[in-house]
Design an enzyme around this catalytic site. Sequence first.
Site, mmCIF file in Angstrom:
data_model
loop_
_atom_site.group_PDB
_atom_site.id
_atom_site.type_symbol
_atom_site.label_atom_id
_atom_site.label_comp_id
_atom_site.label_asym_id
_atom_site.label_seq_id
_atom_site.Cartn_x
_atom_site.Cartn_y
_atom_site.Cartn_z
ATOM 1 N N GLU A 47 -7.503 -2.656 -2.965
ATOM 2 C CA GLU A 47 -6.420 -3.497 -3.372
ATOM 3 C C GLU A 47 -6.660 -4.935 -2.855
ATOM 4 O OE1 GLU A 47 -3.092 -3.044 -0.787
ATOM 5 O OE2 GLU A 47 -1.701 -3.746 -2.418
ATOM 6 N N ASN A 107 0.387 -7.600 -8.433
ATOM 7 C CA ASN A 107 -0.693 -6.947 -7.716
ATOM 8 C C ASN A 107 -1.333 -5.906 -8.591
ATOM 9 O OD1 ASN A 107 -2.186 -5.576 -5.841
ATOM 10 N ND2 ASN A 107 -0.469 -5.616 -3.944
ATOM 11 N N LYS A 124 1.167 -2.852 -9.811
ATOM 12 C CA LYS A 124 1.651 -2.010 -8.613
ATOM 13 C C LYS A 124 3.234 -1.959 -8.975
ATOM 14 C CE LYS A 124 1.881 -2.079 -3.465
ATOM 15 N NZ LYS A 124 0.932 -2.717 -2.407
ATOM 16 N N GLU A 143 4.980 -9.189 -0.264
ATOM 17 C CA GLU A 143 4.749 -8.501 -1.294
ATOM 18 C C GLU A 143 5.900 -8.834 -2.288
ATOM 19 O OE1 GLU A 143 1.852 -4.812 -0.078
ATOM 20 O OE2 GLU A 143 2.010 -5.334 -2.381
ATOM 21 N N CYS A 173 -1.799 1.202 -3.283
ATOM 22 C CA CYS A 173 -1.474 1.188 -1.869
ATOM 23 C C CYS A 173 -0.058 1.878 -1.533
ATOM 24 C CB CYS A 173 -1.394 -0.226 -1.346
ATOM 25 S SG CYS A 173 -1.436 -0.299 0.572
ATOM 26 N N ASN A 198 -4.400 -1.869 1.585
ATOM 27 C CA ASN A 198 -4.358 -2.709 2.668
ATOM 28 C C ASN A 198 -3.355 -2.156 3.514
ATOM 29 O OD1 ASN A 198 -6.123 -6.047 1.944
ATOM 30 N ND2 ASN A 198 -5.874 -4.280 0.262
HETATM 31 N N1 ING Z 1 0.520 -1.626 2.696
HETATM 32 C C1 ING Z 1 1.150 -0.692 3.163
HETATM 33 C C2 ING Z 1 0.993 0.757 2.844
HETATM 34 O O1 ING Z 1 1.912 1.101 1.964
HETATM 35 C C3 ING Z 1 3.143 -0.033 4.480
HETATM 36 C C4 ING Z 1 2.665 -1.012 3.853
HETATM 37 C C5 ING Z 1 2.295 0.702 5.547
HETATM 38 C C6 ING Z 1 4.323 0.524 4.250
HETATM 39 C C7 ING Z 1 2.810 1.530 6.472
HETATM 40 C C8 ING Z 1 4.975 1.643 5.267
HETATM 41 C C9 ING Z 1 4.060 2.268 6.039
HETATM 42 O O2 ING Z 1 0.220 1.228 2.781
HETATM 43 C C10 ING Z 1 0.687 -1.831 1.127
HETATM 44 N N2 ING Z 1 -0.150 -3.119 0.990
HETATM 45 O O3 ING Z 1 1.189 -1.499 0.523
#
Ligand code: ING
Length: 319
Positions: A47, A107, A124, A143, A173, A198
């Site tokens: 991503e 995205n 996304k 985001e 993601c 990411n």
């Molecule tokens: N990053 C993370 C993901 O879903 C996140 C944000 C991390 C949300 C951990 C909830 C828990 O992997 C992106 N860019 O979506």
Amino acid sequence: MSRIITVGAAQLGPIQRAEGREIAVARMVRLMERAHARGVELVVFPELALTTFFPRHYLENIADADPWFESAMPSNETAPLFAAARRYNIGFHLGYAERTEDGHHYNTAILVSPAGEILLKYRKVHLPGHAAFDPKRAVQHLEKRYFEVGNLGFPVIRAPMGGIELNMGMLICNDRRWPEAWRVLGLQSVELVMCGYNTPSLNQSAAGFEAHHLRVFHSHLSVQSGAYQNATFAVAVAKAGTEDGCELFGHSIIVNPQGEIMAQATSWDDELVTADCNLDMCTLGRTTIFNFAAHRRPEAYARITSQVGAEQPEVWQGK
Ligand code: ING
């Protein structure tokens, strides 16, 4: 005759805010060279693979974020990727920040053929984090500020790749955490899901502690269950390492339709992980346990599309 495609998860190490996209592109071309040497036919990049994960930075004037977006694909900076695809006869998936001609920001991920045609585009849908600056957060996750919700649904395309034809779809993601997204792809007979991510290795919301090993477990659990429950292969590819002091975890994986991890990255840097995917493996799941036509009961699933948030249940009144 089995349909086998050799795929490469091309994990990227960190990209610093000050680094121009030509540095990331050069690193990605080197990964494509390595992929060619190993007989890889399709490379999956992360991503937002061209820039640092800029949603961690709050910019008062949102127009100042535009340099992080691509308003043309390919552009001069990304043309070397398309040239490498032609040179090595390799298809590739690329995640990037898209700015449309009419000024919309997404995205986005694209699937590109070895000849350089854009076979599929996905924007996304599940944007995590928050839209306004959050003073409680050690690191922002904006985001919802920089991107609009994707407007292309979850498309699947059947296209030639690696000398065969296969059904390919994409997630980005946070999408991987939502079973509905996988199922929409599964209902289009997807055989290979490409998902760049990411993911910060530490929980940034002030909502509470989450041990690091659970962050990785949840990422793998999401991809392995999505692949198993939709009888599809999945390639989940990280941008990893420390970007401007913020750590993203690696652990890129290639998963088969039984939900097994076939191959996994072990560094948090540029690393190519490969696997031979025999698409006949999709058949068992989709003709038995996950034969959707034989077993699904959409009439019982109304809440899934009629509700957004959860409601309170009926309270037991005794008797
Ligand atoms: N990053 C993370 C993901 O879903 C996140 C944000 C991390 C949300 C951990 C909830 C828990 O992997 C992106 N860019 O979506």
